[in-house]
Design a protein around this motif. Structure first.
Motif, PDB file in Angstrom:
ATOM      1  N   GLN A  51    -123.238  42.553   0.548  1.00  0.00           N
ATOM      2  CA  GLN A  51    -124.516  43.241   0.374  1.00  0.00           C
ATOM      3  C   GLN A  51    -125.681  42.465   0.992  1.00  0.00           C
ATOM      4  O   GLN A  51    -126.556  43.045   1.634  1.00  0.00           O
ATOM      5  CB  GLN A  51    -124.790  43.487  -1.113  1.00  0.00           C
ATOM      6  N   ALA A  52    -125.673  41.157   0.801  1.00  0.00           N
ATOM      7  CA  ALA A  52    -126.780  40.353   1.341  1.00  0.00           C
ATOM      8  C   ALA A  52    -126.796  40.449   2.869  1.00  0.00           C
ATOM      9  O   ALA A  52    -127.863  40.545   3.489  1.00  0.00           O
ATOM     10  CB  ALA A  52    -126.650  38.902   0.903  1.00  0.00           C
ATOM     11  N   TYR A  53    -125.635  40.423   3.475  1.00  0.00           N
ATOM     12  CA  TYR A  53    -125.558  40.563   4.933  1.00  0.00           C
ATOM     13  C   TYR A  53    -126.027  41.948   5.365  1.00  0.00           C
ATOM     14  O   TYR A  53    -126.819  42.083   6.307  1.00  0.00           O
ATOM     15  CB  TYR A  53    -124.120  40.320   5.389  1.00  0.00           C
ATOM     16  N   LEU A  54    -125.542  42.969   4.687  1.00  0.00           N
ATOM     17  CA  LEU A  54    -125.911  44.347   5.027  1.00  0.00           C
ATOM     18  C   LEU A  54    -127.418  44.564   4.903  1.00  0.00           C
ATOM     19  O   LEU A  54    -128.009  45.332   5.655  1.00  0.00           O
ATOM     20  CB  LEU A  54    -125.162  45.337   4.122  1.00  0.00           C
ATOM     21  N   ASP A  55    -128.025  43.844   3.963  1.00  0.00           N
ATOM     22  CA  ASP A  55    -129.468  43.974   3.756  1.00  0.00           C
ATOM     23  C   ASP A  55    -130.273  43.004   4.624  1.00  0.00           C
ATOM     24  O   ASP A  55    -131.500  42.954   4.532  1.00  0.00           O
ATOM     25  CB  ASP A  55    -129.811  43.736   2.276  1.00  0.00           C
ATOM     26  N   GLY A  56    -129.560  42.194   5.404  1.00  0.00           N
ATOM     27  CA  GLY A  56    -130.249  41.247   6.284  1.00  0.00           C
ATOM     28  C   GLY A  56    -130.919  40.102   5.559  1.00  0.00           C
ATOM     29  O   GLY A  56    -131.862  39.490   6.065  1.00  0.00           O
ATOM     30  N   ILE A  57    -130.414  39.783   4.366  1.00  0.00           N
ATOM     31  CA  ILE A  57    -131.027  38.695   3.584  1.00  0.00           C
ATOM     32  C   ILE A  57    -129.989  37.645   3.189  1.00  0.00           C
ATOM     33  O   ILE A  57    -130.131  36.969   2.172  1.00  0.00           O
ATOM     34  CB  ILE A  57    -131.733  39.239   2.320  1.00  0.00           C
ATOM     35  N   GLU A  58    -128.960  37.527   4.021  1.00  0.00           N
ATOM     36  CA  GLU A  58    -127.880  36.598   3.697  1.00  0.00           C
ATOM     37  C   GLU A  58    -128.376  35.163   3.562  1.00  0.00           C
ATOM     38  O   GLU A  58    -127.853  34.382   2.762  1.00  0.00           O
ATOM     39  CB  GLU A  58    -126.807  36.670   4.796  1.00  0.00           C
ATOM     40  N   GLU A  86    -125.393  39.778  -4.262  1.00  0.00           N
ATOM     41  CA  GLU A  86    -126.812  39.405  -4.300  1.00  0.00           C
ATOM     42  C   GLU A  86    -127.196  38.848  -5.676  1.00  0.00           C
ATOM     43  O   GLU A  86    -128.175  39.277  -6.297  1.00  0.00           O
ATOM     44  CB  GLU A  86    -127.702  40.596  -3.911  1.00  0.00           C
ATOM     45  N   ARG A 146    -123.558  36.161  -2.278  1.00  0.00           N
ATOM     46  CA  ARG A 146    -123.906  37.021  -1.143  1.00  0.00           C
ATOM     47  C   ARG A 146    -123.342  38.422  -1.307  1.00  0.00           C
ATOM     48  O   ARG A 146    -124.028  39.416  -1.012  1.00  0.00           O
ATOM     49  CB  ARG A 146    -123.384  36.384   0.153  1.00  0.00           C
TER      50      ARG A 146
END
Length: 375
Positions: free
Chosen positions: A214-221, A155, A152
């Motif tokens: 990064q995955a959380y920040l991009d909304g793709i966690e 990514e 996560r």
DNA sequence: CATACGTGGTA
DNA sequence: TTACCAAGTAT
């Protein structure tokens, strides 16, 4: 997968370790960094939750406080201590490794991950964990938490179910290891993975490292980690034989390899194999009874009479890859039955408490008691 | 590399 | 009940 600059790595280390210093869990195996303590806890924690391990760890340390005590333990005592934890080869490898340490290494621990890998039951994860926590070596310890957390953060979309993916993570994590606190770093990742960055329902909004996620920040966690699914357990129908002599029961020792290796259980027959070996369809109980008698005679020269099907509900037990559905069968031993070919033993009620049994056998005992077949 | 190897908890 | 997860290793 994204790359971090040296300054970002530094900031991450400081944020993570500051959080760990404040919030780290108080666990029995964290009272010191003795390699024996780290080792036993890491083996117990393989595929097993912290909450399950704690009481086992406390009892184990009281009973086997040193490598020497473990090396010299009776196998039956060791298995009794491990009873219910599962993956029983872990316990046997533990003792083998203890004996390796005493005899091959004269009681001196290898301090590198490569050296630790030589010990039975120590793979890439556990070697990294012991090397970093007990010996301060700057090496990653890549377990399920590390896979999840770093997939996560960076990514990383490699499939973590594939063995070759491990090297991708090891390389990425290696660049982030702080030279001064590698053990704390690895343990902090595990604490993070079991608190904020969980598999289900993560709470990244409140995570101490959310700015690095990064995955959380991009909304793709929810897309990480990438992991192919495992097949469902295959159903297997079995008959378990309750063979009595007074208050004793006839138990069979399972083979020393394979599922529940070396454990004593009721003799069990695979219904499909029984059917395949039979000349007719086993539609009637009399047919099943006849097939069962033939099976016992062919396999063990064991003569059975008065076979009775209990009709109670099946005992079910699910392993990672098998789902057992077991029906209890009561059988009498022929008066002139010869047990010399049967790799079994008569179990007294008193011995039940002293012997280690797998969970499925304790379920069978419970069912046998419910049906008034024992005690 | 894919599969075998236990058990308990949660949704 | 099913599905999946939990500080993996051996073969």
């Amino acid at each position: 997968m994204i790359e971090w600059s040296p300054s970002k790595i530094k900031a991450f280390q400081e944020t993570l370790l500051a959080w760990y210093d404040k919030e780290k869990r108080d666990l029995p195996w964290r009272r010191d960094h003795a390699p024996y303590h780290v080792w036993i806890s890491e083996i117990m924690l393989q595929q097993t939750q912290v909450q399950t391990v704690i009481p086992y760890y406390e009892r184990f340390m009281a009973q086997f406080p040193t490598v020497e005590a473990l090396a010299n333990a009776k196998e039956s005592d060791l298995m009794k201590a491990w009873e219910g934890l599962g993956y029983y080869s872990r316990a046997r490898n533990l003792q083998r490794a203890a004996q390796q340490l005493v005899t091959d290494h004269h009681g001196v621990w290898p301090t590198t991950a490569e050296g630790l890998r030589e010990l039975a039951g120590i793979g890439p994860y556990t070697a990294g964990a012991i090397a970093s926590i007990a010996f301060g070596q700057p090496v990653p310890a890549v377990d399920g938490n590390a896979f999840r957390v770093f997939s996560r953060l960076l990514e990383i979309d490699d499939d973590i179910a594939k063995p070759k993916t491990r090297s991708v993570f090891e390389a990425a994590i290696q660049r982030m290891m702080p030279a001064d606190r590698p053990g704390d770093f690895n343990q902090a990742i595990m604490d993070l993975g079991s608190s904020y960055m969980t598999a289900k329902n993560p709470d990244s909004a409140h995570s101490p490292v959310k700015a690095f996620n990064q995955a959380y920040l991009d909304g793709i966690e929810d897309q990480f980690p990438v992991k192919t699914k495992k097949p469902r357990p295959v159903p297997v129908d079995l008959l378990a034989l309750v063979i009595r002599r007074g208050d004793q029961l006839l138990l069979l020792k399972r083979p020393n390899s394979g599922l529940l290796a070396g454990f004593w259980t009721f003799p069990m027959v695979d219904v499909a194999e029984l059917q395949a070996a039979s000349e007719r369809d086993l539609v009637l109980e009399s047919d099943l009874s006849r097939a069962l008698q033939k099976w016992a005679m062919d396999e063990f020269k064991l003569a059975l009479t008065a076979i009775g099907f209990t009709g109670g509900q099946q005992v079910t037990h699910t392993f990672t890859h098998r789902k057992w559905r077991i029906s209890l069968v009561v059988a009498d031993l022929a008066v002139d039955a010869d047990l010399s070919y049967f790799p079994g033993q008569w179990l007294t009620p008193k011995a039940v408490a002293k012997t280690a049994f797998p969970k499925v056998q304790t379920k069978l005992f419970d069912q046998a008691r419910a049906l008034k077949l024992m005690e």
